[in-house]
Design a protein around this motif. Structure first.
Motif, PDB file in Angstrom:
ATOM      1  N   PRO A  77      -3.513  -4.323 -22.402  1.00  0.00           N
ATOM      2  CA  PRO A  77      -3.655  -5.457 -21.496  1.00  0.00           C
ATOM      3  C   PRO A  77      -5.125  -5.812 -21.309  1.00  0.00           C
ATOM      4  O   PRO A  77      -6.006  -4.977 -21.535  1.00  0.00           O
ATOM      5  CB  PRO A  77      -3.038  -4.938 -20.196  1.00  0.00           C
ATOM      6  CG  PRO A  77      -3.332  -3.470 -20.215  1.00  0.00           C
ATOM      7  CD  PRO A  77      -3.231  -3.075 -21.662  1.00  0.00           C
ATOM      8  N   PRO A  78      -5.392  -7.028 -20.843  1.00  0.00           N
ATOM      9  CA  PRO A  78      -6.786  -7.401 -20.566  1.00  0.00           C
ATOM     10  C   PRO A  78      -7.351  -6.489 -19.473  1.00  0.00           C
ATOM     11  O   PRO A  78      -6.646  -6.139 -18.530  1.00  0.00           O
ATOM     12  CB  PRO A  78      -6.684  -8.850 -20.062  1.00  0.00           C
ATOM     13  CG  PRO A  78      -5.338  -9.328 -20.503  1.00  0.00           C
ATOM     14  CD  PRO A  78      -4.461  -8.125 -20.590  1.00  0.00           C
ATOM     15  N   ALA A  79      -8.607  -6.099 -19.617  1.00  0.00           N
ATOM     16  CA  ALA A  79      -9.233  -5.211 -18.632  1.00  0.00           C
ATOM     17  C   ALA A  79     -10.733  -5.431 -18.645  1.00  0.00           C
ATOM     18  O   ALA A  79     -11.295  -5.886 -19.642  1.00  0.00           O
ATOM     19  CB  ALA A  79      -8.908  -3.756 -18.956  1.00  0.00           C
ATOM     20  N   LYS A  80     -11.373  -5.075 -17.557  1.00  0.00           N
ATOM     21  CA  LYS A  80     -12.840  -5.167 -17.464  1.00  0.00           C
ATOM     22  C   LYS A  80     -13.494  -3.946 -18.121  1.00  0.00           C
ATOM     23  O   LYS A  80     -14.590  -4.024 -18.637  1.00  0.00           O
ATOM     24  CB  LYS A  80     -13.274  -5.240 -16.006  1.00  0.00           C
ATOM     25  CG  LYS A  80     -12.696  -6.414 -15.265  1.00  0.00           C
ATOM     26  CD  LYS A  80     -13.751  -7.410 -14.964  1.00  0.00           C
ATOM     27  CE  LYS A  80     -13.131  -8.532 -14.144  1.00  0.00           C
ATOM     28  NZ  LYS A  80     -13.776  -9.763 -14.328  1.00  0.00           N
ATOM     29  N   ARG A  81     -12.780  -2.794 -18.052  1.00  0.00           N
ATOM     30  CA  ARG A  81     -13.341  -1.556 -18.598  1.00  0.00           C
ATOM     31  C   ARG A  81     -12.193  -0.687 -19.093  1.00  0.00           C
ATOM     32  O   ARG A  81     -11.072  -0.763 -18.598  1.00  0.00           O
ATOM     33  CB  ARG A  81     -14.121  -0.814 -17.501  1.00  0.00           C
ATOM     34  CG  ARG A  81     -14.791   0.469 -17.966  1.00  0.00           C
ATOM     35  CD  ARG A  81     -15.709   1.042 -16.878  1.00  0.00           C
ATOM     36  NE  ARG A  81     -15.001   1.718 -15.822  1.00  0.00           N
ATOM     37  CZ  ARG A  81     -14.812   3.041 -15.753  1.00  0.00           C
ATOM     38  NH1 ARG A  81     -15.278   3.828 -16.709  1.00  0.00           N
ATOM     39  NH2 ARG A  81     -14.183   3.570 -14.729  1.00  0.00           N
ATOM     40  N   THR A  82     -12.498   0.129 -20.080  1.00  0.00           N
ATOM     41  CA  THR A  82     -11.509   1.069 -20.585  1.00  0.00           C
ATOM     42  C   THR A  82     -12.120   2.459 -20.657  1.00  0.00           C
ATOM     43  O   THR A  82     -13.316   2.613 -20.904  1.00  0.00           O
ATOM     44  CB  THR A  82     -10.971   0.626 -21.966  1.00  0.00           C
ATOM     45  OG1 THR A  82      -9.958   1.524 -22.380  1.00  0.00           O
ATOM     46  CG2 THR A  82     -12.047   0.592 -23.014  1.00  0.00           C
ATOM     47  N   ALA A  83     -11.285   3.450 -20.418  1.00  0.00           N
ATOM     48  CA  ALA A  83     -11.686   4.845 -20.591  1.00  0.00           C
ATOM     49  C   ALA A  83     -11.060   5.320 -21.900  1.00  0.00           C
ATOM     50  O   ALA A  83      -9.841   5.254 -22.072  1.00  0.00           O
ATOM     51  CB  ALA A  83     -11.193   5.699 -19.429  1.00  0.00           C
ATOM     52  N   VAL A  84     -11.903   5.749 -22.843  1.00  0.00           N
ATOM     53  CA  VAL A  84     -11.448   6.143 -24.175  1.00  0.00           C
ATOM     54  C   VAL A  84     -11.511   7.663 -24.288  1.00  0.00           C
ATOM     55  O   VAL A  84     -12.533   8.281 -23.980  1.00  0.00           O
ATOM     56  CB  VAL A  84     -12.328   5.502 -25.274  1.00  0.00           C
ATOM     57  CG1 VAL A  84     -11.849   5.923 -26.657  1.00  0.00           C
ATOM     58  CG2 VAL A  84     -12.330   3.990 -25.137  1.00  0.00           C
ATOM     59  N   PHE A  85     -10.425   8.263 -24.743  1.00  0.00           N
ATOM     60  CA  PHE A  85     -10.318   9.711 -24.912  1.00  0.00           C
ATOM     61  C   PHE A  85     -10.028  10.023 -26.374  1.00  0.00           C
ATOM     62  O   PHE A  85      -9.262   9.314 -27.020  1.00  0.00           O
ATOM     63  CB  PHE A  85      -9.171  10.278 -24.068  1.00  0.00           C
ATOM     64  CG  PHE A  85      -9.334  10.071 -22.598  1.00  0.00           C
ATOM     65  CD1 PHE A  85      -9.938  11.051 -21.819  1.00  0.00           C
ATOM     66  CD2 PHE A  85      -8.895   8.910 -21.989  1.00  0.00           C
ATOM     67  CE1 PHE A  85     -10.093  10.872 -20.458  1.00  0.00           C
ATOM     68  CE2 PHE A  85      -9.050   8.724 -20.627  1.00  0.00           C
ATOM     69  CZ  PHE A  85      -9.651   9.695 -19.861  1.00  0.00           C
ATOM     70  N   THR A  86     -10.623  11.092 -26.876  1.00  0.00           N
ATOM     71  CA  THR A  86     -10.267  11.604 -28.192  1.00  0.00           C
ATOM     72  C   THR A  86      -9.403  12.832 -27.965  1.00  0.00           C
ATOM     73  O   THR A  86      -9.830  13.787 -27.308  1.00  0.00           O
ATOM     74  CB  THR A  86     -11.515  11.976 -29.012  1.00  0.00           C
ATOM     75  OG1 THR A  86     -12.318  10.797 -29.172  1.00  0.00           O
ATOM     76  CG2 THR A  86     -11.135  12.524 -30.384  1.00  0.00           C
ATOM     77  N   ILE A  87      -8.188  12.787 -28.488  1.00  0.00           N
ATOM     78  CA  ILE A  87      -7.266  13.912 -28.372  1.00  0.00           C
ATOM     79  C   ILE A  87      -7.253  14.625 -29.710  1.00  0.00           C
ATOM     80  O   ILE A  87      -6.912  14.028 -30.734  1.00  0.00           O
ATOM     81  CB  ILE A  87      -5.850  13.448 -27.995  1.00  0.00           C
ATOM     82  CG1 ILE A  87      -5.885  12.724 -26.650  1.00  0.00           C
ATOM     83  CG2 ILE A  87      -4.891  14.627 -27.963  1.00  0.00           C
ATOM     84  CD1 ILE A  87      -4.555  12.128 -26.232  1.00  0.00           C
ATOM     85  N   THR A  88      -7.670  15.885 -29.702  1.00  0.00           N
ATOM     86  CA  THR A  88      -7.652  16.696 -30.916  1.00  0.00           C
ATOM     87  C   THR A  88      -6.411  17.581 -30.854  1.00  0.00           C
ATOM     88  O   THR A  88      -6.228  18.348 -29.905  1.00  0.00           O
ATOM     89  CB  THR A  88      -8.913  17.557 -31.034  1.00  0.00           C
ATOM     90  OG1 THR A  88     -10.058  16.697 -31.015  1.00  0.00           O
ATOM     91  CG2 THR A  88      -8.911  18.367 -32.331  1.00  0.00           C
ATOM     92  N   VAL A  89      -5.567  17.465 -31.869  1.00  0.00           N
ATOM     93  CA  VAL A  89      -4.337  18.243 -31.957  1.00  0.00           C
ATOM     94  C   VAL A  89      -4.494  19.219 -33.113  1.00  0.00           C
ATOM     95  O   VAL A  89      -4.787  18.812 -34.236  1.00  0.00           O
ATOM     96  CB  VAL A  89      -3.110  17.341 -32.200  1.00  0.00           C
ATOM     97  CG1 VAL A  89      -1.836  18.166 -32.291  1.00  0.00           C
ATOM     98  CG2 VAL A  89      -3.001  16.275 -31.119  1.00  0.00           C
ATOM     99  N   TYR A  90      -4.316  20.510 -32.831  1.00  0.00           N
ATOM    100  CA  TYR A  90      -4.339  21.542 -33.879  1.00  0.00           C
ATOM    101  C   TYR A  90      -2.933  22.114 -34.015  1.00  0.00           C
ATOM    102  O   TYR A  90      -2.328  22.529 -33.021  1.00  0.00           O
ATOM    103  CB  TYR A  90      -5.330  22.656 -33.546  1.00  0.00           C
ATOM    104  CG  TYR A  90      -5.230  23.804 -34.521  1.00  0.00           C
ATOM    105  CD1 TYR A  90      -5.709  23.679 -35.813  1.00  0.00           C
ATOM    106  CD2 TYR A  90      -4.604  24.992 -34.165  1.00  0.00           C
ATOM    107  CE1 TYR A  90      -5.581  24.708 -36.725  1.00  0.00           C
ATOM    108  CE2 TYR A  90      -4.479  26.034 -35.068  1.00  0.00           C
ATOM    109  CZ  TYR A  90      -4.967  25.887 -36.353  1.00  0.00           C
ATOM    110  OH  TYR A  90      -4.830  26.905 -37.262  1.00  0.00           O
ATOM    111  N   ASN A  91      -2.434  22.139 -35.245  1.00  0.00           N
ATOM    112  CA  ASN A  91      -1.099  22.666 -35.494  1.00  0.00           C
ATOM    113  C   ASN A  91      -1.192  24.131 -35.909  1.00  0.00           C
ATOM    114  O   ASN A  91      -1.387  24.443 -37.081  1.00  0.00           O
ATOM    115  CB  ASN A  91      -0.385  21.846 -36.572  1.00  0.00           C
ATOM    116  CG  ASN A  91       1.048  22.283 -36.778  1.00  0.00           C
ATOM    117  OD1 ASN A  91       1.534  23.194 -36.103  1.00  0.00           O
ATOM    118  ND2 ASN A  91       1.728  21.640 -37.702  1.00  0.00           N
ATOM    119  N   GLY A  92      -1.055  25.014 -34.949  1.00  0.00           N
ATOM    120  CA  GLY A  92      -1.060  26.454 -35.213  1.00  0.00           C
ATOM    121  C   GLY A  92       0.334  27.002 -35.420  1.00  0.00           C
ATOM    122  O   GLY A  92       0.527  28.212 -35.468  1.00  0.00           O
ATOM    123  N   SER A  93       1.323  26.114 -35.549  1.00  0.00           N
ATOM    124  CA  SER A  93       2.699  26.555 -35.764  1.00  0.00           C
ATOM    125  C   SER A  93       2.946  26.757 -37.263  1.00  0.00           C
ATOM    126  O   SER A  93       2.049  26.558 -38.073  1.00  0.00           O
ATOM    127  CB  SER A  93       3.680  25.525 -35.202  1.00  0.00           C
ATOM    128  OG  SER A  93       3.730  24.384 -36.041  1.00  0.00           O
TER     129      SER A  93
END
Length: 175
Positions: A77-93
């Protein structure tokens, strides 16, 4: 690759100790051994951004501290600001994992936050995570959420198997 080795070592340590589960938190720091990185979760049970959470399956997730970004005119959606996150997923299964199964919900100051998609800036969110993740590998997914112009308290709730499938873990901090 250091992340993968550290995560694999942590999984092995937790499996041997019989403590693996969603309540285990470690803070990434390359100068410490796996044993030294174990920490007690906060009183709320949430982990700080940048902390790794490991599930009994061996899957682990790290949610980075947010970075602030001005969305493009085509962001939804339109916004004045965004918070950006990097999600690191490690597959130890021992089986392949589909990152598209990941459920990430966010709140800002206790209210639900909308995931923001801004393809102009490469922010395609969880919908862009389509490739399977083989055992022993990691991947990074960028997700963004619409936030106010002022700093806010954010909580991201992450479930690797989708909403209601695995124990949820919460990451929190200021954005």
């Amino acid at each position: 690759m250091k992340f993968a080795k550290s995560a694999a070592g942590l999984c092995l340590l937790l499996a041997v100790a019989g403590c693996a589960g969603p309540g285990v938190a470690v803070t990434p720091d390359e100068n410490l051994t796996v044993e030294q990185r174990a920490e007690t979760p906060s009183a709320s049970g949430a982990a700080a951004f940048g902390t790794q959470r490991v599930w009994a399956s061996g899957l682990s997730v790290v949610v980075s501290a947010p970075r602030s970004l001005a969305p493009s005119a085509t962001a939804i959606p339109p916004a004045k600001r965004t918070a950006v996150f990097t999600i690191t997923v490690y597959n130890g299964s021992k089986a392949s994992y589909r990152p598209s199964q990941l459920s990430v919900r966010a709140t800002t100051d206790g209210s639900p936050a909308a995931e923001l998609v801004d393809s102009v800036q490469g922010l395609n969110g969880l919908a862009g995570a389509v490739a399977e993740l083989p055992p022993g590998r990691d991947t990074q997914i960028q997700v963004a959420f619409a936030v106010s112009e002022l700093p806010v308290q954010m909580r991201l709730t992450v479930q690797p198997g989708g909403q209601g499938q695995d124990a949820a873990t919460v990451f929190e901090g200021q954005a």
